[in-house]
Design a protein around this motif. Structure first.
Motif, PDB file in Angstrom:
ATOM      1  N   ALA A 148     -18.341  14.272 -87.848  1.00 50.51           N
ATOM      2  CA  ALA A 148     -19.254  14.594 -86.745  1.00 50.51           C
ATOM      3  C   ALA A 148     -20.430  15.388 -87.262  1.00 50.51           C
ATOM      4  CB  ALA A 148     -18.512  15.369 -85.667  1.00 50.51           C
ATOM      5  N   VAL A 149     -21.603  14.945 -86.877  1.00 50.05           N
ATOM      6  CA  VAL A 149     -22.824  15.655 -87.255  1.00 50.05           C
ATOM      7  C   VAL A 149     -23.376  16.427 -86.071  1.00 50.05           C
ATOM      8  CG1 VAL A 149     -25.219  15.222 -87.884  1.00 50.05           C
ATOM      9  CG2 VAL A 149     -23.400  14.090 -89.106  1.00 50.05           C
ATOM     10  N   ILE A 150     -23.089  15.917 -84.888  1.00 45.79           N
ATOM     11  CA  ILE A 150     -23.442  16.675 -83.686  1.00 45.79           C
ATOM     12  C   ILE A 150     -22.176  16.861 -82.868  1.00 45.79           C
ATOM     13  CG2 ILE A 150     -25.807  15.828 -83.630  1.00 45.79           C
ATOM     14  CD1 ILE A 150     -25.014  13.860 -81.494  1.00 45.79           C
ATOM     15  N   ARG A 151     -22.124  18.013 -82.204  1.00 50.77           N
ATOM     16  CA  ARG A 151     -20.900  18.336 -81.473  1.00 50.77           C
ATOM     17  C   ARG A 151     -21.245  18.884 -80.103  1.00 50.77           C
ATOM     18  NH1 ARG A 151     -19.935  19.283 -86.596  1.00 50.77           N
ATOM     19  NH2 ARG A 151     -21.317  21.083 -86.534  1.00 50.77           N
ATOM     20  N   GLY A 152     -20.521  18.424 -79.133  1.00 52.32           N
ATOM     21  CA  GLY A 152     -20.589  19.029 -77.807  1.00 52.32           C
ATOM     22  C   GLY A 152     -21.985  19.089 -77.210  1.00 52.32           C
ATOM     23  N   VAL A 153     -22.733  18.044 -77.390  1.00 51.47           N
ATOM     24  CA  VAL A 153     -24.122  18.068 -76.901  1.00 51.47           C
ATOM     25  C   VAL A 153     -24.165  17.690 -75.424  1.00 51.47           C
ATOM     26  CG1 VAL A 153     -26.361  16.940 -77.112  1.00 51.47           C
ATOM     27  CG2 VAL A 153     -25.059  17.541 -79.166  1.00 51.47           C
ATOM     28  N   ASN A 154     -24.840  18.497 -74.657  1.00 50.22           N
ATOM     29  CA  ASN A 154     -25.086  18.188 -73.237  1.00 50.22           C
ATOM     30  C   ASN A 154     -26.573  18.158 -73.001  1.00 50.22           C
ATOM     31  OD1 ASN A 154     -22.393  18.165 -71.854  1.00 50.22           O
ATOM     32  ND2 ASN A 154     -22.298  20.139 -72.911  1.00 50.22           N
ATOM     33  N   LEU A 155     -27.019  17.093 -72.405  1.00 48.54           N
ATOM     34  CA  LEU A 155     -28.450  16.923 -72.249  1.00 48.54           C
ATOM     35  C   LEU A 155     -28.685  15.940 -71.127  1.00 48.54           C
ATOM     36  CD1 LEU A 155     -30.767  16.289 -75.320  1.00 48.54           C
ATOM     37  CD2 LEU A 155     -31.103  15.024 -73.224  1.00 48.54           C
ATOM     38  N   HIS A 156     -29.729  16.186 -70.328  1.00 49.53           N
ATOM     39  CA  HIS A 156     -30.036  15.174 -69.325  1.00 49.53           C
ATOM     40  C   HIS A 156     -31.537  15.083 -69.150  1.00 49.53           C
ATOM     41  CE1 HIS A 156     -30.125  18.857 -66.979  1.00 49.53           C
ATOM     42  NE2 HIS A 156     -30.977  18.219 -66.193  1.00 49.53           N
ATOM     43  N   ILE A 157     -31.940  13.959 -68.662  1.00 42.30           N
ATOM     44  CA  ILE A 157     -33.358  13.746 -68.385  1.00 42.30           C
ATOM     45  C   ILE A 157     -33.472  13.056 -67.037  1.00 42.30           C
ATOM     46  CG2 ILE A 157     -35.482  12.614 -69.101  1.00 42.30           C
ATOM     47  CD1 ILE A 157     -34.534  12.617 -71.895  1.00 42.30           C
ATOM     48  N   LYS A 158     -34.420  13.565 -66.214  1.00 37.91           N
ATOM     49  CA  LYS A 158     -34.651  12.901 -64.948  1.00 37.91           C
ATOM     50  C   LYS A 158     -35.962  12.146 -64.996  1.00 37.91           C
ATOM     51  CE  LYS A 158     -31.868  15.565 -61.893  1.00 37.91           C
ATOM     52  NZ  LYS A 158     -31.280  16.767 -62.246  1.00 37.91           N
ATOM     53  N   SER A 159     -36.149  11.296 -64.070  1.00 42.25           N
ATOM     54  CA  SER A 159     -37.365  10.491 -64.092  1.00 42.25           C
ATOM     55  C   SER A 159     -38.573  11.392 -63.912  1.00 42.25           C
ATOM     56  CB  SER A 159     -37.330   9.434 -62.993  1.00 42.25           C
ATOM     57  OG  SER A 159     -37.335  10.050 -61.740  1.00 42.25           O
ATOM     58  N   GLY A 160     -39.652  11.011 -64.572  1.00 45.14           N
ATOM     59  CA  GLY A 160     -40.881  11.779 -64.489  1.00 45.14           C
ATOM     60  C   GLY A 160     -40.893  13.001 -65.384  1.00 45.14           C
ATOM     61  N   GLU A 161     -39.819  13.239 -66.105  1.00 45.34           N
ATOM     62  CA  GLU A 161     -39.754  14.409 -66.973  1.00 45.34           C
ATOM     63  C   GLU A 161     -40.135  14.062 -68.391  1.00 45.34           C
ATOM     64  OE1 GLU A 161     -35.600  15.807 -66.720  1.00 45.34           O
ATOM     65  OE2 GLU A 161     -36.567  17.712 -66.282  1.00 45.34           O
ATOM     66  N   VAL A 162     -40.732  15.048 -69.058  1.00 46.96           N
ATOM     67  CA  VAL A 162     -40.841  14.957 -70.517  1.00 46.96           C
ATOM     68  C   VAL A 162     -39.960  16.056 -71.071  1.00 46.96           C
ATOM     69  CG1 VAL A 162     -42.327  15.145 -72.525  1.00 46.96           C
ATOM     70  CG2 VAL A 162     -43.177  14.057 -70.447  1.00 46.96           C
ATOM     71  N   VAL A 163     -39.014  15.676 -71.870  1.00 44.68           N
ATOM     72  CA  VAL A 163     -38.090  16.648 -72.460  1.00 44.68           C
ATOM     73  C   VAL A 163     -38.272  16.631 -73.959  1.00 44.68           C
ATOM     74  CG1 VAL A 163     -35.669  17.205 -72.825  1.00 44.68           C
ATOM     75  CG2 VAL A 163     -36.438  16.375 -70.597  1.00 44.68           C
ATOM     76  N   ALA A 164     -38.380  17.818 -74.535  1.00 38.29           N
ATOM     77  CA  ALA A 164     -38.526  17.903 -75.992  1.00 38.29           C
ATOM     78  C   ALA A 164     -37.199  18.276 -76.602  1.00 38.29           C
ATOM     79  CB  ALA A 164     -39.583  18.939 -76.354  1.00 38.29           C
ATOM     80  N   LEU A 165     -36.885  17.636 -77.715  1.00 37.85           N
ATOM     81  CA  LEU A 165     -35.681  17.974 -78.478  1.00 37.85           C
ATOM     82  C   LEU A 165     -36.149  18.523 -79.818  1.00 37.85           C
ATOM     83  CD1 LEU A 165     -32.622  17.949 -78.645  1.00 37.85           C
ATOM     84  CD2 LEU A 165     -32.739  15.588 -79.405  1.00 37.85           C
ATOM     85  N   LEU A 166     -35.910  19.820 -79.992  1.00 40.13           N
ATOM     86  CA  LEU A 166     -36.471  20.484 -81.154  1.00 40.13           C
ATOM     87  C   LEU A 166     -35.362  20.939 -82.081  1.00 40.13           C
ATOM     88  CD1 LEU A 166     -38.863  22.742 -79.066  1.00 40.13           C
ATOM     89  CD2 LEU A 166     -39.402  20.544 -80.093  1.00 40.13           C
ATOM     90  N   GLY A 167     -35.795  21.333 -83.258  1.00 38.69           N
ATOM     91  CA  GLY A 167     -34.815  21.863 -84.200  1.00 38.69           C
ATOM     92  C   GLY A 167     -35.225  21.530 -85.616  1.00 38.69           C
ATOM     93  N   PRO A 168     -34.633  22.197 -86.580  1.00 38.16           N
ATOM     94  CA  PRO A 168     -35.017  21.941 -87.970  1.00 38.16           C
ATOM     95  C   PRO A 168     -34.459  20.601 -88.455  1.00 38.16           C
ATOM     96  CG  PRO A 168     -33.192  23.476 -87.875  1.00 38.16           C
ATOM     97  CD  PRO A 168     -33.599  23.230 -86.456  1.00 38.16           C
ATOM     98  N   ASN A 169     -34.871  20.248 -89.655  1.00 34.69           N
ATOM     99  CA  ASN A 169     -34.354  19.011 -90.265  1.00 34.69           C
ATOM    100  C   ASN A 169     -32.854  19.086 -90.398  1.00 34.69           C
ATOM    101  OD1 ASN A 169     -36.711  17.682 -90.539  1.00 34.69           O
ATOM    102  ND2 ASN A 169     -37.130  18.406 -92.613  1.00 34.69           N
ATOM    103  N   GLY A 170     -32.240  18.023 -90.089  1.00 37.14           N
ATOM    104  CA  GLY A 170     -30.793  17.980 -90.266  1.00 37.14           C
ATOM    105  C   GLY A 170     -30.027  18.559 -89.110  1.00 37.14           C
ATOM    106  N   ALA A 171     -30.734  18.928 -88.052  1.00 40.61           N
ATOM    107  CA  ALA A 171     -30.022  19.521 -86.936  1.00 40.61           C
ATOM    108  C   ALA A 171     -29.231  18.489 -86.150  1.00 40.61           C
ATOM    109  CB  ALA A 171     -31.017  20.233 -86.027  1.00 40.61           C
ATOM    110  N   GLY A 172     -29.629  17.264 -86.237  1.00 34.18           N
ATOM    111  CA  GLY A 172     -28.899  16.245 -85.499  1.00 34.18           C
ATOM    112  C   GLY A 172     -29.713  15.594 -84.409  1.00 34.18           C
TER     113      GLY A 172
END
Lengths: 510, 257, 715
Positions: free
Chosen positions: B32-56
Motif C-alpha cells: 500500500a502506498v496510500i492508506r485510509g484516504v477519504n476525499l470527495h468532490i461535488k459538482s461545480g467544485e475545484v478541489v486541489a490535492l497537494l503534497g510533496p513528491n511521493g505522497a501518493g
C-alpha cells in the motif's frame, strides 16, 4: 495451497506430455480377424491354380458391388477363370481361386505372420493415412475371409511417424525389434535413415511408393512398384522414341528426393538417349521450387524460350501433383504449344479437373483406372475384390491411387508368402523370403498385367522389379482417358536401365 | 468542513457528489502506498490535492480512474464504483483523467487527438468542441499539426482540450504545471476554475504549485506519506502557511484550531 | 534483358499475395502489438474452407471433437462439439467467399479471446510463443479436418487457373497476376483510409501509440485489439481465397515469412508500406529466378537462395540503419520478464542427471536408447536457447539453423571423396580432416555465422529481431546449407554424414552390430557433451557474465548506464549460443546416416523453441524438461505407447493448445519453475493485477528533496 499447485502442475505437465507424442506405438490392427467360425484348416492350400481354359467369365459386373461381402455369389469353377500364371505371374490362378471361393477366416490358434509398416502421417506437410488403411483393409480381408497365410493370420503392425527424423529412427528401431516376417514400407520421407536398420536386421521389405535412390538400390528391398525408376526413364523413352520430340523440357522438383530422382533417373537417361541418337533432340532440366508460386511464371518463360525453333517440343513433369497444377496452368496461360507428358505422380483429381489438362499424356498403371469398359475380366476381378475389401474396412481417408497400391501390395505379399510356404520356403526366415523375391522370374503383383522378373534388375537398381509403364491421353475435365501412342503395351524400361548402367553409370566419386 | 463557494456557479451546480473516496488504500505489488484516504468532490467544485513528491497523489488518481486496484476501501465515481482494469468504462460514464504524462498521441494531429475525445450525439459533440476551443482558443490555428511537434504549453492545452471535448462531469488533472514555464502555468490553471463554473463539472487537480492551486480551488487536501494530513477550504489554507509547511514535511499535526 | 523484365513484372502475382498478407500483419500488430506468426495459417484455413464448401458443401469449424472416438467410446455416441456443418450442395461462389471470410473473422475472434488477450501482459517472448502455438494448432487442425491431400481450386472471378494471358514485350503473363496486384493495392488503400479517417482507425492508431491514453478517453484497448484481430484475419482470409488458384492452400502457412518481410518494410505500422514491400519481394523473387538462369551467375551463390534472400536482406539493412525509429507499442503494462534463477548445486544436479541417463541407457531396450539420445540432443541444443533467449533476452529464432550449418560443415570438412556407406548416392569431397578437427571447424563456422546474424541485434530488438532471425533461417537454408559448391554435392538433397571416430573410438549412433541407432559410445559421448555444456552454462549464469546478460535483458539503457558494454555482451551471447548450437548440430549429424536441409527447417526450429519455452527457457532444468518433451523423445514415446489409435494430428493440436496455455499461465518460466517456491508466487499471481509501472520516486525521497519541493512550491 500446495495441492492446488500440484493439480495445476499436473495439468500443465499432462498437456505438455501430450505434445507431439508421435503414436509410434502401433495402431495395432494385427489380430483383426473377426471371430467367425474357426475352421481348422482351410481348403485347397495346395492348389496353385490349374491351367484350365478360360471359361466364360462369371463376373460380367461392371458396377461395383457396394455391399460388404466380397465373395462372388456365382459358383465359379475352381481356379483359372480369368487368370493365367503364364501371363500375370506365379500365383495368379491361385489368387483367383481364393478370392472367388473364399475359405473363411484364418486360424487364430496358429502363430501369426507378422507384417510391419512405417508411414508418414499427421503433419500438414505430408500425411498419407490412405496407405495404412489400404493395407489394413487387405489384411482384414485376408484374415476374415481368405484364410490367412495357410491358416496363419496376418498380424499387421504400423508405426506412424511425423516429419521428424528422430521419430522415423524410432520407428525403424521398433520394426527391427519386432522381427516381422515381412515389412511393407509406406510413404516415408526418411527411407534412407531406416534402411540400414531394417535391412540390417534381415527383414525383407516390400515397397509401396519408392522415392529415394536408396529405395531402388538397397539389397533386401523389393519394389513391385516403379516409382521414379520406371516412370522417369519410361518418360524419357516415351518422349524421345515414341513422341519423337525434338526439344524436351524436363521439369523437376528441387526438393531432396526430387533432386535425387532427377540426377539418377532422368539426367543420365536423357544423356544416354542423346548419345545414342545424336542431334535428334535437345533437352534441359528446369528445377521447380516445390510449393513456391513465385517461380512458376519465370520457369514457363524459360521453357518458352528454350522451345523457340522446335517443331515438336514436349514437356515432362516429374513433380508432385500440386506443382503439376501450377505449372500446367502457367503453361496454358502463357500459350506454350507443346505436348505435355505428366508422370503418374501428377495424376490427381484436381489436375484432371484443370481445363488445361486436355490432351495431356498421363502416366499410369497397367490399366486405365477410369475406363472400366476397357478392362479385361482379370482387371475387373481385381477391382471388385479391392473395392469390397475397402468398403468392408470403411477407410476414413478418401479412396485414392495410394490406397489401391497399398492394398494390392499387401495382397501380393499374401500370395507370395503362401506360395513360399507351399514350396517349402521357411517364411519365418527373412533371408529365405528375400531370396525368393530376388530370384523370382514371374512375380505376381495383384492387378498387375504381367508377371515381373526381378532377376533382370539392373545392378544400379537392384530393388526394382517393376519395369513397365504407360501413358494415356486425357481428353479433358469430364472426359476420359484413351490409349495413346504407346497403345496398350506401354514402355518397357528393362533394357534402357541396363544400357544406362553400362554407359552412363552413377558417379562413384565427384 | 463547509464549501467555500466563493464564486457564483451559474449552471448545473447541483451539489451532487461526483467523487467519493472512502477509506481507500492502494499501491503496487500488494504494497500500500496510500492508506485510509477519504476525499470527495461535488459538482461545480475545484478541489486541489497537494503534497510533496511521493505522497501518493498520482496513485490516488490512478485508482480513481481504474488503472490501479484498490486494496481496501472504495471509490465511487459519479455514483457508481469504479471498474478496475477497465478505465474506459469509467471514462465513458463521464470521467476525464489527464495523466501526468498527458498521454497525447504524438503521431496524430491536434484535430485527431481532439476527435478521439468526442462523445455523444452529433450536437453534443459539436457543443463539446465549442466549449473546449472557447476555453483554449490558442489551439484553433494548430489543428493540422502533429501533436508531437507542439510546445510544452500547447501540449498541455491539447491534453486539457481533449479531456474537455467530451464534456466530462468529473475531471482529474495530474500536475498540469509539470515542465511548463510559470507564466504559462499562470495562464492555464485558472481554466479549471472556468470549467467548474461554466459546466458544473467537478475538478480535482494535483499540483505542486501550492499557491496557484489554492487560488483557483475551493477546497484542498494535503497528502503526505500516503495519507491525508490536512484538509480545508482553500482560502483558509492559504492563510495557514505554517500548517502547510508542516504537513509537507510530515510529522504529527493537530487539527486546525 | 527482356526476359528479366518480363519475369519482374510477372512477380506481381505472388507479390500481391505477400502485400495482402503483410497488410493484415500490420493491422494485427497495430491493434494488439502482436506479430502473428499464424497469419499464413489463417489464410490457409480460409482457403480450405472456401474449397471444401465448393467441393462438398461442408464447413469445418476450427477445432476437433475433444471426446475421442476410438475404442469403446465410439459406441457411446456422445454428442459433443459440432465440427462439420453441411450447408448444402453446390453453393454459389459468393456464398463460399462469404463463408470463408466469416470463418476468418471467427478465427480472429477466437485468437483474440483465447490467446492474445490473456497474453496481453506477457513479455514479448510469451506473445511470440503464443502465436507460434496458434500456427501449430491451425496447421494440425487443417490436417485433421481437411486431410493431407492436395486441393486445387480453380478460383473465381478473374482469379482463376485459366486466366487468359497478357502479352508483354513478347512474353506472356497470366492476367490473374495483375488482378492480384490490383487487389493488393485496393486492400492497402482501403485499410489506409480506414486508419486515417474513421474513428475506429484513429483510435487504433492512438491505442497503438499509447494504450493508457486511449483507455482514459473511453476506448477499450481490448475492444480495439479484438476488432483489429477480426479485420486482420478477414484480410488474411481474403488473400487466401484470392490466391487459392495459384497453389495449394496448405502452403500458405509458410507464406507468413515473406509477409513478415512486407510488414517490416512498412515498419510494422504502415499498411501502404507493407503493400509496397510485399510487391517488391514478389517482383525481386521472380526476377531472381530469371537471373539464376544466366551463365555468369557464380556457382558458389545458389540461385534459389539469392532469390529468396535478397529482399529479406534488404529489409534487414533498412531496419538496421533505421533501428532507432522502430515503433514500440505503448501498452498499458508489460509483465516482468520471466525469472532466471541460478541453478544451485549444479554439480549435484548434474551428477544425478548423468547417473539417471547412464542408468536408462543400460536398462533400456535398444529402441529406447535412440529415444533417450533424441531427448539428450534436444536438451543440448536448448542450452543455446537458454543462454541467448533466456538469459540475454534476445528472441532469436535462428539457432537451430546454426546447428544445421555446423552439421553440414562438419560433413564437408570430414569428407574424403569416398562413399561412406555402400548405398549412399551422393559422395562428398572435402578436406578429409580427422573428425575432432572437423567438429571443431564446424563449431567455429557456426559461431562465426551466428555472430554475423547477431549483428542486427545490436540495433534491433524484441519482436522485430524475432522476425529478422526468422528470415535468417530461410537465408541460411538457401544460401549456405543447400550450397553444393561450398558444402558438397549432397547439400541439396540427402547429405551422407561421416562415421565419426574420435581418438580411435567410433562414436556414431549407428551400431554396426545391431544395425540400430543405439550405439552406447554415442550415448556416452552425448552425455559427456550435455554435462560439460550444462555446467558451463550454469557457471555462466552464476558469474559476472550472467548478471550482465540479465541486466541487458531487463533494460539495455540502464545496463549501459551501469557501465556494461551492451554491444559486446550481446555479441558474446550470440557467440556462446551459436557455439552450443554448433555442438548440437555436429552431434545431430553423428546420429543420422544423412542429413538434409529439411531437418533444420523453420518449423523444426520453431518447434524446438516452443518445447524449450514449455520446459522453461530461463533455466537449465527447463532445457532438460524441454528435451524430454520433443517429438521422438522420452515423454512423446512413452505416451505414444498408450495413445495408439489417435491420429497424430490430434496430438499435435492438443500439444499446441498446451503450449498456449503454458504461455498464459507461466509467462515464460515454464514447467520447471512450477516446482520452486517462486512457482507458488506465479500461481498466486494468476489472480494478478496488471500493475502499472509506478510513478517515479515512490517512497524514495530524501528530506532535502522534500524541503526543496516545498520551497519551490511555496514561492
Amino acid at each position: 495451497m500446495v495441492s492446488r499447485n500440484k493439480w495445476l502442475r499436473l495439468l500443465t505437465v499432462l498437456f505438455a506430455f501430450s505434445l507431439f507424442a508421435a503414436a509410434c506405438g502401433s495402431s495395432d490392427d494385427g489380430d483383426s480377424a473377426d471371430s467367425g467360425d474357426t475352421e481348422t484348416e482351410d481348403a485347397d492350400s495346395g492348389v496353385l491354380g490349374d491351367d484350365e481354359p478360360e471359361e466364360e467369365p462369371e463376373e460380367a459386373m461392371e458396377e461395383e458391388p457396394e455391399e460388404a461381402t466380397e465373395e462372388e455369389p456365382e459358383e465359379a469353377p475352381a481356379g483359372g477363370g480369368v487368370t493365367s500364371d503364364a501371363v500375370q505371374g506365379d500365383g495368379a490362378e491361385w489368387w483367383e481361386q481364393q478370392v472367388t471361393n473364399p475359405v473363411g477366416p484364418a486360424d487364430e490358434s496358429l502363430e501369426p505372420v507378422v507384417i510391419t509398416m512405417t508411414n508418414v502421417e499427421g503433419s500438414p506437410a505430408g500425411s498419407f493415412p490412405e496407405i495404412r488403411e489400404g493395407a489394413m483393409a487387405a489384411a482384414e480381408n485376408i484374415n476374415a475371409n481368405l484364410g490367412g497365410v495357410n491358416g496363419r493370420p496376418i498380424e499387421f503392425e504400423v508405426c506412424v511417424n511425423g516429419l521428424d527424423p528422430a521419430e522415423a529412427t524410432n520407428c525403424a528401431n521398433e520394426v527391427a525389434d519386432a522381427q516381422p516376417n515381412l515389412h511393407i514400407q509406406g510413404i516415408n520421407f526418411f527411407n534412407p535413415l531406416m534402411w540400414p536398420t531394417i535391412t540390417g536386421a534381415g527383414i525383407p521389405v516390400l515397397q509401396t511408393v519408392p522415392i529415394f535412390v536408396s529405395d531402388f538400390n538397397t539389397p533386401g528391398l523389393i519394389s513391385t512398384e516403379g516409382g521414379c525408376v520406371s516412370a522417369f526413364p519410361g518418360g524419357a523413352q516415351y518422349g524421345v522414341e515414341v513422341l519423337e520430340s525434338d526439344a524436351i523440357a524436363v521439369v523437376h522438383s528441387d526438393t531432396g528426393p526430387g533432386f535425387e530422382c532427377f540426377a539418377d533417373t532422368q539426367e543420365r537417361f536423357y544423356d544416354q538417349l542423346l548419345d545414342e541418337n545424336p542431334g535428334a533432340f535437345k533437352w534441359q532440366g528446369f528445377p521447380d521450387a516445390s510449393g513456391d508460386p513465385t517461380d512458376n511464371d519465370a520457369i514457363v518463360q524459360n521453357i518458352a524460350a528454350f522451345f523457340e525453333g522446335a517443331e515438336n517440343p514436349s514437356v515432362f513433369f516429374g513433380i508432385q501433383a500440386s506443382d503439376c497444377n501450377e505449372i500446367l496452368s502457367s503453361l496454358s496461360s502463357a500459350g506454350v504449344e507443346a505436348t505435355i507428358v505428366m508422370s503418374g505422380s501428377c495424376r490427381d483429381d484436381s489436375v484432371l479437373a484443370n481445363p488445361a489438362s486436355a490432351g495431356v499424356h498421363v502416366g499410369g498403371v497397367d490399366t486405365i483406372t477410369e475406363r472400366p469398359d476397357l478392362w479385361n475380366d482379370y482387371q475387373i476381378l481385381s477391382f471388385d475384390v479391392r473395392e469390397a475389401a475397402l468398403d468392408a474396412f470403411g477407410p476414413e481417408a478418401p479412396k485414392s491411387a495410394f490406397m489401391e497400391v497399398a492394398h494390392d501390395v499387401m495382397m501380393s505379399a499374401w500370395v507370395a508368402l503362401t506360395l513360399m510356404d507351399n514350396s517349402g520356403v521357411d517364411i519365418d526366415d527373412g533371408a529365405s523370403v528375400t531370396d525368393y523375391f530376388v530370384n523370382a522370374t514371374n512375380l505376381f503383383r495383384v492387378a498387375g498385367a504381367k508377371g515381373q522378373d526381378c532377376t533382370t534388375n539392373a545392378s544400379e537398381f537392384v530393388s526394382v522389379c517393376q519395369k513397365q509403364m504407360n501413358n494415356y491421353v486425357w481428353s479433358g475435365p469430364g472426359g476420359q482417358f484413351e490409349y495413346g501412342p504407346s497403345g496398350e503395351e506401354g514402355v518397357d524400361v528393362t533394357d534402357i536401365l541396363r544400357r544406362v548402367g553400362e554407359s552412363n553409370p552413377r558417379p562413384v566419386a565427384e | 468542513m463547509t464549501d467555500t463557494a466563493t464564486t457564483t456557479s451559474s449552471s448545473a451546480a447541483t451539489g451532487e457528489t461526483l467523487l467519493d473516496i472512502s477509506n481507500l488504500s492502494a499501491g503496487y505489488s500488494g504494497v500500500a502506498v496510500i492508506r485510509g484516504v477519504n476525499l470527495h468532490i461535488k459538482s461545480g467544485e475545484v478541489v486541489a490535492l497537494l503534497g510533496p513528491n511521493g505522497a501518493g497523489k498520482t496513485t490516488t488518481l490512478l485508482t480513481v480512474s481504474g488503472l490501479l486496484k484498490a486494496l481496501e476501501g472504495s471509490v465511487a465515481v459519479l455514483g457508481a464504483p469504479t471498474t478496475f482494469g477497465a478505465p474506459h468504462k469509467t471514462a465513458r460514464r463521464g470521467l476525464a483523467h489527464v495523466p501526468e504524462d498527458r498521454s497525447l498521441f504524438f503521431g496524430l494531429t491536434v484535430q485527431e487527438n481532439l476527435k478521439l475525445g468526442l462523445r455523444g450525439s452529433r450536437s453534443e459533440q459539436a457543443a463539446g468542441y465549442e466549449t473546449a476551443l472557447d476555453l483554449l482558443p490558442a489551439l484553433k490555428p494548430l489543428m493540422g499539426r502533429r501533436a508531437g511537434l507542439l510546445s510544452g504549453g500547447e501540449q498541455q492545452m491539447l491534453a486539457m482540450a481533449r479531456a474537455l471535448v467530451g464534456k466530462p462531469k468529473l475531471l482529474l488533472v495530474d500536475e498540469m504545471s509539470l515542465g511548463l514555464a510559470p507564466i504559462i502555468v499562470e495562464r492555464l490553471l485558472p481554466i479549471v476554475r472556468d470549467i467548474a463554473d461554466n459546466t458544473g463539472a467537478g475538478v480535482l487537480i494535483v499540483e505542486q504549485h501550492v499557491h496557484l492551486a489554492l487560488e483557483v480551488a475551493d477546497r484542498a487536501y494535503v497528502m503526505s506519506h500516503g495519507e491525508i494530513v490536512l484538509e480545508g477550504a482553500a482560502a483558509e489554507l492559504m492563510e495557514r502557511r505554517d500548517l502547510l509547511e508542516a504537513s509537507y514535511l510530515g510529522g504529527g499535526l493537530e487539527e486546525d484550531a | 534483358m527482356k526476359e528479366l523484365i518480363i519475369a519482374l513484372i510477372a512477380g506481381v502475382g505472388a507479390g500481391g499475395l505477400y502485400a495482402m498478407l503483410g497488410a493484415g500483419l500490420v493491422v494485427a500488430f497495430r491493434g494488439s502489438g502482436v506479430i502473428n506468426f499464424a497469419h499464413g495459417a489463417v489464410a490457409a484455413y480460409a482457403a480450405y474452407t472456401f474449397d471444401e464448401l465448393r467441393e462438398n458443401g461442408d464447413v469445418y469449424l476450427p477445432w476437433f471433437d475433444p471426446i475421442p472416438e476410438f475404442g469403446f467410446l465410439k459406441t457411446l455416441r456422445i454428442n459433443n462439439l459440432p465440427v462439420k456443418l453441411h450447408l448444402g450442395e453446390d453453393p454459389s461462389t459468393w456464398l463460399a467467399v462469404a463463408v470463408a471470410l466469416l470463418m476468418s473473422a471467427f478465427i480472429g475472434l477466437l485468437m483474440h479471446f483465447l490467446v492474445f488477450r490473456p497474453l496481453r501482459n506477457a513479455p514479448t517472448l510469451g506473445k511470440v510463443i503464443g502465436s507460434v502455438g496458434v500456427m501449430l494448432y491451425l496447421s494440425s487442425i487443417i490436417a485433421v479436418n481437411f486431410g493431407g491431400q492436395n486441393r486445387a481450386d480453380v478460383g473465381f472471378g478473374g482469379f482463376t487457373t485459366d486466366s487468359p494471358a497478357v502479352e508483354i514485350l513478347g512474353g506472356t503473363i497470366p492476367r490473374s497476376n495483375f488482378y492480384l496486384l490490383a487487389a493488393a493495392v485496393v486492400m492497402g488503400a482501403a485499410v489506409w483510409a480506414l486508419y486515417r479517417f474513421t474513428r475506429f482507425g484513429i483510435s487504433t492508431r492512438a491505442a497503438d501509440e499509447n494504450e493508457k491514453g486511449a483507455a482514459l478517453l473511453g476506448y477499450s484497448p481490448q475492444f480495439i485489439a479484438g476488432a483489429n484481430w477480426v479485420l486482420a484475419s478477414v484480410l488474411a482470409g481474403a488473400a487466401g481465397v484470392l490466391f487459392i488458384h495459384k497453389t495449394q492452400p496448405a502452403l500458405f502457412v509458410l507464406f507468413v515469412v515473406p509477409a513478415l518481410g512486407a510488414a517490416l518494410f512498412g515498419n510494422l505500422s504502415s499498411v501502404p508500406g507493407a503493400t509496397v514491400g510485399g510487391l517488391l519481394i514478389g517482383i525481386a523473387a521472380s526476377g531472381g529466378v530469371e537471373l539464376a538462369d544466366k551463365g555468369w551467375w557464380p556457382a558458389w551463390l545458389p540461385a534459389e537462395g539469392v532469390r529468396n534472400t535478397v529482399p529479406l536482406l534488404v529489409i534487414i539493412l533498412i531496419l538496421y540503419f533505421r533501428g532507432d525509429k522502430l515503433p514500440i507499442r505503448g501498452s498499458i503494462s508489460i509483465g516482468r520478464q520471466p525469472r532466471a534463477p541460478e541453478s544451485n548445486n549444479v554439480l549435484i544436479g548434474l551428477g544425478v542427471c548423468v547417473g539417471i541417463a547412464i542408468l536408462l541407457s543400460n536398462i533400456f531396450v535398444s529402441s529406447w536408447e535412440a529415444i533417450l539420445t533424441t531427448s539428450l540432443l534436444a536438451t543440448l541444443f536448448m542450452f543455446s536457447l537458454v543462454v541467448l533467449v533466456g538469459y540475454l533476452g534476445q528472441i532469436s529464432l535462428v539457432q537451430f539453423s546454426l546447428a544445421g550449418v555446423a552439421a553440414f560443415t562438419m560433413t564437408r570438412l570430414a569428407a574424403d571423396g569416398t562413399k561412406v556407406r555402400p548405398n549412399d548416392f551422393f559422395v562428398n569431397t572435402g578436406w578429409d580432416l580427422p573428425d575432432p578437427l572437423a567438429a571443431l571447424g564446424a563449431v567455429i563456422v557456426a559461431t562465426i555465422v551466428g555472430l554475423v546474424v547477431g549483428i542486427p541485434a545490436l540495433r534491433i530488438r524484441g519482436v522485430q529481431l524475432a522476425v529478422v532471425t526468422l528470415s535468417a533461417v530461410i537465408a541460411l537454408e538457401d544460401i549456405l546449407i543447400r550450397n553444393t559448391t561450398l558444402l558438397g554435392e549432397g547439400a541439396k538433397s540427402t547429405n551422407p554424414t561421416p562415421e565419426p571416430s574420435w581418438f580411435g573410438q567410433y562414436v556414431g549412433a549407428f551400431n554396426p552390430d545391431t544395425n540400430r541407432t543405439d550405439y552406447w559410445k554415442y550415448t556416452a559421448f552425448l552425455i559427456l557433451a550435455v554435462s560439460l555444456v550444462g555446467v558451463a552454462v550454469a557457471n555462466l549464469r552464476r558469474g559476472a557474465m550472467g548478471r550482465k546478460f540479465l541486466a541487458v535483458r531487463a533494460n539495455e539503457r540502464a545496463a549501459a548506464a551501469a557501465g556494461i558494454d551492451v554491444s559486446k555482451t550481446k555479441m558474446l551471447g550470440f557467440g556462446i549460443s551459436s557455439a552450443i548450437a554448433g555442438i548440437a548440430g555436429v552431434l545431430f549429424a553423428y546420429k543420422l546416416p544423412a542429413v538434409s536441409s529439411d531437418n533444420f527447417s523453420v518449423f523444426a526450429g520453431l518447434a524446438l523453441l516452443a518445447f524449450a519455452y514449455l520446459g522453461g527457457i530461463t533455466t537449465i532444468g527447463g532445457a532438460v524438461i524441454g528435451g524430454l518433451l520433443v517429438a521422438g523423445g522420452l515423454s512423446a514415446e512413452t505416451l505414444g505407447v498408450h495413445f495408439e489409435d489417435i491420429d497424430v494430428a490430434y496430438i499435435n493440436a492438443v500439444g499446441a493448445i498446451g503450449l498456449i496455455i503454458n504461455a498464459i499461465v507461466t509467462g515464460g518460466e515454464g514447467i520447471a519453475m512450477l516446482q520452486t517456491d517462486q512457482g507458488k508466487h506465479i500461481l498466486a499471481g494468476l489472480r494478478r493485477d496488471p500493475t502499472i509501472a509506478p510513478p517515479d520516486s515512490v517512497l524514495n525521497l530524501t528530506q532535502e528533496e522534500i524541503q526543496g519541493d516545498v520551497e519551490g512550491a511555496l514561492v
